[in-house]
Design an enzyme around this catalytic site. Structure first.
Site, PDB file in Angstrom:
ATOM      1  CG  HIS A 175      -1.639   1.293   1.239  1.00 37.04           C
ATOM      2  ND1 HIS A 175      -2.572   1.579   0.481  1.00 37.04           N
ATOM      3  CD2 HIS A 175      -1.905   2.084   2.137  1.00 37.04           C
ATOM      4  CE1 HIS A 175      -3.186   2.823   0.536  1.00 37.04           C
ATOM      5  NE2 HIS A 175      -2.752   3.187   1.673  1.00 37.04           N
TER       6      HIS A 175
ATOM      7  CG  ASP B 200      -0.159   5.624   2.540  1.00 35.29           C
ATOM      8  OD1 ASP B 200      -1.157   5.865   2.158  1.00 35.29           O
ATOM      9  OD2 ASP B 200       0.173   4.795   3.582  1.00 35.29           O
TER      10      ASP B 200
ATOM     11  CG  ASP C 209      -6.058   3.689   4.353  1.00 31.78           C
ATOM     12  OD1 ASP C 209      -6.656   3.447   5.486  1.00 31.78           O
ATOM     13  OD2 ASP C 209      -4.691   4.342   4.688  1.00 31.78           O
TER      14      ASP C 209
ATOM     15  CG  HIS D 179      -5.499   7.803   1.173  1.00 32.64           C
ATOM     16  ND1 HIS D 179      -4.933   7.180  -0.053  1.00 32.64           N
ATOM     17  CD2 HIS D 179      -5.128   6.999   2.090  1.00 32.64           C
ATOM     18  CE1 HIS D 179      -4.180   6.439   0.443  1.00 32.64           C
ATOM     19  NE2 HIS D 179      -4.143   6.198   1.620  1.00 32.64           N
TER      20      HIS D 179
END
Length: 886
Positions: free
Chosen positions: A13, A15, A125, A351
């Protein structure tokens, strides 16, 4: 009896920026991708790698290693590297509906260039999900959505709780307000439930005993999902060996190194639909304890939210529509440049970025990006406007000014433009002499007329003599000095989508200044406003007879939470302005309207109690358990409020300037709604959603903060805002609170990551509008469309001399449609094939009719094809309807 199948999906994931800044994480990304390439090429049993559903991850890698593009294409074509569908993983509630569509369009476009797209709606997420996700996914051709938040409660370090109010199964049906339905797959044990699989047998036995049981508890089928990765997780290089060990330990389970398309197909074949529940509308963890909804990311670093909304509206309401209008006049539509602007903006909409829950370095870079987006977007707008004004047929007298607007409905707006006259170019006179020459000219003012000769009241402010320059198409910069004036005026019926040309005529007499009255009241034919001694105001709507009193008080409360979550200080000390005596005066009063200014100096604690709060942060106390009081030391918070009511306004305009010099606090404006009620309504992504005021029985958080887009309404009060997405409505609906500022000092509860710039020591300017209405009827009225137009920007351009042929009329309205109440305009742009696109969304509870002058085909949000050739369309309740030119 079917065999259990464990689908292991390798991923990381990603970010893009968070607890480390972009370039620090890009370095780790390049290392990750190089290792993934090697495993996919060489390691037997390592078959696939999921690229987190976002193309920007691949784009960031190729920016460093562009020579790897063909290799990445090969891995995608071979089905090994699984990419798409998004350009980036956005925050759902803090990005507009059109931004969500562009995100999907550009992500799919890029994925197709690489040969294949993973056709699954992926929201691992996202901090809650808007209710129209199933409709958007269905229109894009997706029938399955994977998501991590919104149903089950989560806690410290994203721990997932098993509780009575969690979903029974990880599989469910999810239905949009319009009736669109998809298969929803909840990452019930998070997106790291198959992370770091042991190779050693004893460890593997302990690991799999727990993991298999955890998944079986939620699974409705024998197809089980294990996500092998986590945030920025390096790829597990010995995964193939670990899976061989698992197969040996559990011969009754098939361990498959899988990918999402294979997994979703297997689930769909195994489903027993009658066993599954259906969830409806938005998913915001409504049935949880309310502590980890992450709704308060809507108010962290509020200046970023304001900048984001400004850029979205410039792109959606000016850059794209004005480019369509210009394309009619022979100006090529700037597909590539618009995509560049959108993608640059999307870098800030990820996000962990737009939610403002990252390091200070991350958010400083975001401000620079926003500035770049504005430079790009304004270049597109001004270029298209210039090309159009050069071709507009104009009168022989007066200075022509063209106003561009694309709010979707005709509306009255107050407009400002800086007008130049009496230019003297450097080619005409030595530049040192020009200012003195201009100073000899007699004073002047202007009157303003429509193209039909109807006079428009205008307020003129001389700005003196200024330097400027033109940039001719085929010559070097052409410098000049000119006299400059600010013209402020109201245009009553701006075209819904189009432009209108006005004429400024210079006159020699100068109007005497009018001394404003001292009366703290304002009135036009729609509204009456009275300001009380404590700075609150009463509104009376003359059309409806509705009155609301005591509006606009302020409340300051301690905040010992973080960028993710609000937590009130332990002493519950709140400071409000209800008993205050602010300084008040009339700032302006002229032929257009009136502005009253209210100056509060509010004594508040300077911060949380330093020692106690520092200790709680050091010990990583979970924020619901924090108890630090506010400091005994006080500072003065200066707040200036401007109330404006102009001649044609149906709403009160409010501008609040806060010079924030305090830490650890939240500052709100309060609105008594005048009515008690059980529900309220708020703008969201392609819908107006109705929310209960009273939370579920499981809710223990003392606050009920929520997110909105454009507006929120409860009782008799509707508040429309520019970039202020957080609000709260009281349990009985009699009070609406709008967050203007939240100041905190750390990222979050999962580590000690200071973020002192989140204290927002700067001037914050908040702008909003107050309407009086019967809020319960908002969705079936013209209000959503009017608010949409009210918040749309306008662009005014003074014409420059041009030899271009004058082929365009002075005024044009491209909105060749008639929409019933409840239908809200969303976009006017060109598709990739240069066919016109117009999109609306329905907020009414009954079907409505959309009538058009031209023939359109009905399309999907992807705008690739259209069906039929119609002029009249029936729009279902809550439908997102896209029309494409034929």
């Amino acid at each position: 009896m079917t065999r259990k199948k464990a689908h292991i999906i390798s991923h990381s994931h990603w970010d893009r920026e968070w607890f480390l800044p972009l370039e620090s994480l890009r370095f780790k990304l390049v290392t990750l991708m190089d290792e993934v390439e090697g495993l996919l090429d060489m390691e037997a049993g390592f078959n696939h790698f999921h690229m987190d559903g976002q193309m920007i991850m691949l784009e960031d890698y190729l920016a460093v290693k562009p020579a790897k593009r063909e290799k990445m294409k090969q891995l995608v074509a071979d089905g090994k590297l699984r990419i798409g569908p998004w350009y980036m993983l956005q925050d759902a509630f803090l990005t507009s509906g059109e931004a969500n569509i562009r995100n999907l369009q550009y992500g799919l476009e890029m994925a197709k260039e690489f040969g294949h797209v993973e056709k699954i709606g992926y929201f691992p997420d996202t901090f809650g999900l808007y209710g129209q996700v199933p409709q958007l996914m269905s229109q894009a051709g997706f029938d399955t959505v994977v998501f991590g938040r919104g149903v089950n409660p989560t806690g410290f370090n994203n721990q997932v709780f098993d509780s009575a109010f969690a979903s029974k199964y990880s599989e469910m049906f999810w239905e949009s307000p319009d009736g669109s339905k998809v298969l929803g797959i909840l990452l019930a044990n998070w997106y790291s439930n198959g992370n770091e699989i042991p190779v050693e047998k004893e460890e593997a036995k302990v690991f799999w005993d727990k993991k298999l049981a955890d998944v079986e508890r939620f699974a409705s089928t024998d197809e089980w999902l294990f996500m092998n990765g986590c945030d920025h997780q390096p790829v597990q290089t010995d995964l193939a060996e670990a899976l061989e060990v698992a197969k040996e330990l559990y011969p009754d389970v098939d361990f498959i190194h899988s990918h999402f398309e294979r997994y979703q197909d297997a689930v769909k074949q195994s489903l027993e639909p009658e066993k599954l529940q259906t969830v409806y509308g938005e998913l915001t963890s409504q049935q949880s304890d309310g502590w980890s909804t992450l709704a308060n990311t809507a108010s962290s670093r509020i200046y970023l939210k304001q900048a984001n909304e400004k850029m979205e509206r410039l792109l959606e309401r000016l850059a794209e529509p004005i480019s369509v209008i210009a394309s009619d006049a022979g100006v090529p539509y700037p597909h590539e440049y618009l995509a560049f602007a959108w993608k640059l903006l999307m870098e800030n909409q990820i996000h962990d970025s737009i939610t403002a829950c990252s390091l200070d370095e991350v958010h400083r870079e975001m401000e620079v990006r926003f500035e770049k987006v504005e430079q790009v977007t304004m270049s597109l707008i001004s270029n298209a406007a210039r090309k159009l004004t050069e071709q507009i047929t104009i009168a022989e007298t007066g200075i022509p000014i063209t106003i561009f607007h694309a709010g979707g409905v005709e509306i009255a707006k107050t407009i400002e433009i800086e007008l130049e006259t009496d230019e003297i170019h450097f080619s005409e006179m030595h530049f040192e002499q020009i200012p003195d020459e201009l100073a000899k000219l007699p004073a002047q003012t202007f009157h303003l007329e429509t193209s039909e000769g109807v006079e428009i009241p205008v307020v003129v402010e001389p700005l003196g003599i200024h330097f400027n320059y033109d940039l001719p198409e085929r010559k070097f910069r052409d410098s000049y000095f000119a006299r400059k004036y600010k013209l402020t005026f109201i245009v009553e019926n701006l075209p819904a989508v189009g432009y209108e040309t006005l004429y400024a005529h210079a006159i020699s007499e100068v109007e005497p200044e009018v001394e404003p009255s001292s009366a703290l009241t304002m009135e036009n034919r729609f509204l009456k406003v009275e300001v009380a001694a404590n700075g609150t105001y009463t509104l009376f709507d003359k059309m409806s007879g509705i009155e609301a009193r005591g509006l606009g008080a302020y409340e300051d409360v301690g905040d010992i939470g973080n960028e993710y979550m609000f937590k009130e200080a332990g002493d519950k000390l709140r400071v409000d302005t209800l008993q205050s005596k602010p300084e008040m005066s009339v700032l302006r009063e002229d032929k257009l309207g009136k502005t009253i200014i209210i100056r509060h100096e509010i004594e508040i604690p300077e911060s949380a109690s330093a020692a106690a709060f520092a200790e709680e942060k050091r010990r990583l106390v979970w924020h619901p358990e924090r108890q630090s009081p506010r400091s005994e030391k006080r500072i003065i918070l200066k707040v200036a409020t401007e109330l404006t009511l102009n001649k044609h306004d149906k709403q009160l305009a409010v501008r609040v300037k806060i010079v924030n010099n305090a830490d650890d606090h939240r500052f709100r404006v309060l609105f008594p709604t005048g009515v008690t009620c059980e529900t309220h309504q708020a703008g969201s992504v392609f819908e107006v959603t109705t929310r209960p005021n009273k939370q579920a029985k499981e809710w223990t958080n003392p606050t009920s903060d929520n997110r909105k887009q454009a507006f929120v309404t409860s009782g008799n009060v509707l508040i429309a805002t520019h970039g202020l997405p957080e609000y709260e409505v009281s349990e009985n609906g009699d009070k609406l609170e709008l967050t203007l500022l939240r100041a905190v000092s750390e990222i979050g509860d999962w580590g000690d990551f200071p973020a002192y710039e989140a204290e927002c020591h700067r001037e914050i300017t908040a702008e909003f509008y107050v309407f009086l209405t019967d809020g319960s009827k908002a969705i079936n009225s013209e209000l959503p469309a009017e608010v949409n137009a009210l918040l749309a920007p306008v662009y005014a351009m003074q014409h420059k001399p041009s030899n271009k042929a004058k082929t365009l009329p002075e005024n044009q309205n491209f909105a060749k449609w008639k929409a019933a109440n409840g239908l809200v305009f969303s976009t006017f742009k060109l598709a990739k094939d240069n066919k016109r696109i117009v999109r609306f969304y329905q907020t009414a509870t009954e079907p409505t009719i959309l009538q058009t002058i031209h023939t359109w085909g009905k399309s999907t949000i992807l705008e690739e094809t259209s069906i039929g050739q119609e002029k009249t369309f029936t729009v279902r309740p809550n439908e997102i309807i896209t029309l494409k030119g034929v």
